[in-house]
Enzyme design. Sequence first.
Site, PDB file in Angstrom:
ATOM      1  N   CYS A   1      -1.799   8.226   8.959  1.00  0.00           N
ATOM      2  CA  CYS A   1      -3.142   7.659   8.839  1.00  0.00           C
ATOM      3  C   CYS A   1      -3.301   6.443   9.750  1.00  0.00           C
ATOM      4  O   CYS A   1      -4.283   6.323  10.483  1.00  0.00           O
ATOM      5  CB  CYS A   1      -3.421   7.282   7.384  1.00  0.00           C
ATOM      6  SG  CYS A   1      -5.126   6.773   7.061  1.00  0.00           S
ATOM      7  N   CYS A   2      -2.306   5.530   9.721  1.00  0.00           N
ATOM      8  CA  CYS A   2      -2.362   4.364  10.591  1.00  0.00           C
ATOM      9  C   CYS A   2      -2.356   4.777  12.065  1.00  0.00           C
ATOM     10  O   CYS A   2      -3.043   4.181  12.894  1.00  0.00           O
ATOM     11  CB  CYS A   2      -1.176   3.443  10.305  1.00  0.00           C
ATOM     12  SG  CYS A   2      -1.274   2.522   8.759  1.00  0.00           S
TER      13      CYS A   2
ATOM     14  N   CYS B   1      -7.573  -2.121   5.778  1.00  0.00           N
ATOM     15  CA  CYS B   1      -8.400  -1.080   5.183  1.00  0.00           C
ATOM     16  C   CYS B   1      -8.479  -1.295   3.664  1.00  0.00           C
ATOM     17  O   CYS B   1      -7.505  -1.736   3.037  1.00  0.00           O
ATOM     18  CB  CYS B   1      -7.821   0.296   5.483  1.00  0.00           C
ATOM     19  SG  CYS B   1      -7.908   0.762   7.227  1.00  0.00           S
TER      20      CYS B   1
ATOM     21  N   CYS C   1      -5.819   0.150   1.251  1.00  0.00           N
ATOM     22  CA  CYS C   1      -4.439  -0.263   1.532  1.00  0.00           C
ATOM     23  C   CYS C   1      -4.241  -1.777   1.447  1.00  0.00           C
ATOM     24  O   CYS C   1      -3.222  -2.292   1.915  1.00  0.00           O
ATOM     25  CB  CYS C   1      -4.031   0.218   2.918  1.00  0.00           C
ATOM     26  SG  CYS C   1      -4.125   2.013   3.115  1.00  0.00           S
TER      27      CYS C   1
ATOM     28  N   CYS D   1       1.552  -1.109  10.481  1.00  0.00           N
ATOM     29  CA  CYS D   1       0.753   0.024  10.944  1.00  0.00           C
ATOM     30  C   CYS D   1       1.189   0.515  12.317  1.00  0.00           C
ATOM     31  O   CYS D   1       0.793   1.597  12.732  1.00  0.00           O
ATOM     32  CB  CYS D   1      -0.721  -0.358  10.979  1.00  0.00           C
ATOM     33  SG  CYS D   1      -1.082  -1.755  12.053  1.00  0.00           S
TER      34      CYS D   1
END
Length: 255
Positions: A127-128, A210, A213, A238
């Site tokens: 995702c990162c 985010c 997170c 990240c």
Amino acid sequence: MAEADSPLLNAASRVGPIVAGVRGATIADRLASACAAIDGRLVFTTSLGIEDQLITHHIFTSKLPIEVVTLDTGRLFGATYRLWQETEERYTRRIRAYYPDAEAVTAMVGEWGVNGFYYAREARQDCCGVRKVEPLGRALAGAAGWVTGLRADQSGQRSAVPLAEWDAQRGLVKVAPLFDYTRDAVAAECERLGVPVNELHARGFPSIGCEPCTRALKPGEPERAGRWWWESDDTRECGLHLTADGKLVRAKATA
């Protein structure tokens, strides 16, 4: 290609005088010297956190030739978007957004689920990578210098952050004008200058990323403990910031 002819090695050998040319006691002086020393496009990537807001203030008020960009992951806090608008209105300048590739997001969510990062480290890293690292690559493409809001006291792993250095991973000069600032010094300077800051800072969020997170800190926790808090070791980054040998700059996790 012979090792001596490597473009990166040749660039690194020439960069010493450029790095040395980035100097100054104040943020404004450091940024201005970076503009004078680095020949080419300069990019400042802001997350709209308090450190980045202070740097943005100096870039915009001094009208420096540094592009101010942000990575809009699509999962930011509403407060961050409100601050983004407030900042543009305050300084009458635009902050350019870089977005993740739509097809990559579709594939990633299709594989892991919309919040799969809570259940698998690989999902979180994916995702990162999709939402932040790949857009950063596009933002820095062709840049000669990268300005960041890193501070040496953010974590033990960042304690050696210099004012300027050669980033061999991306082939540019990386500048951290707040490298020797404390968080308290940054906050005091923002208050003195009337810099707009994220409302979440006052609610226990020193580091804001985010929304899914990031959480507020518990008493006694270090500054970055609220990021990816469900992971319990020292791999919670990240991937935006790399060391000279290509390894992640990591903030030590807490129990």
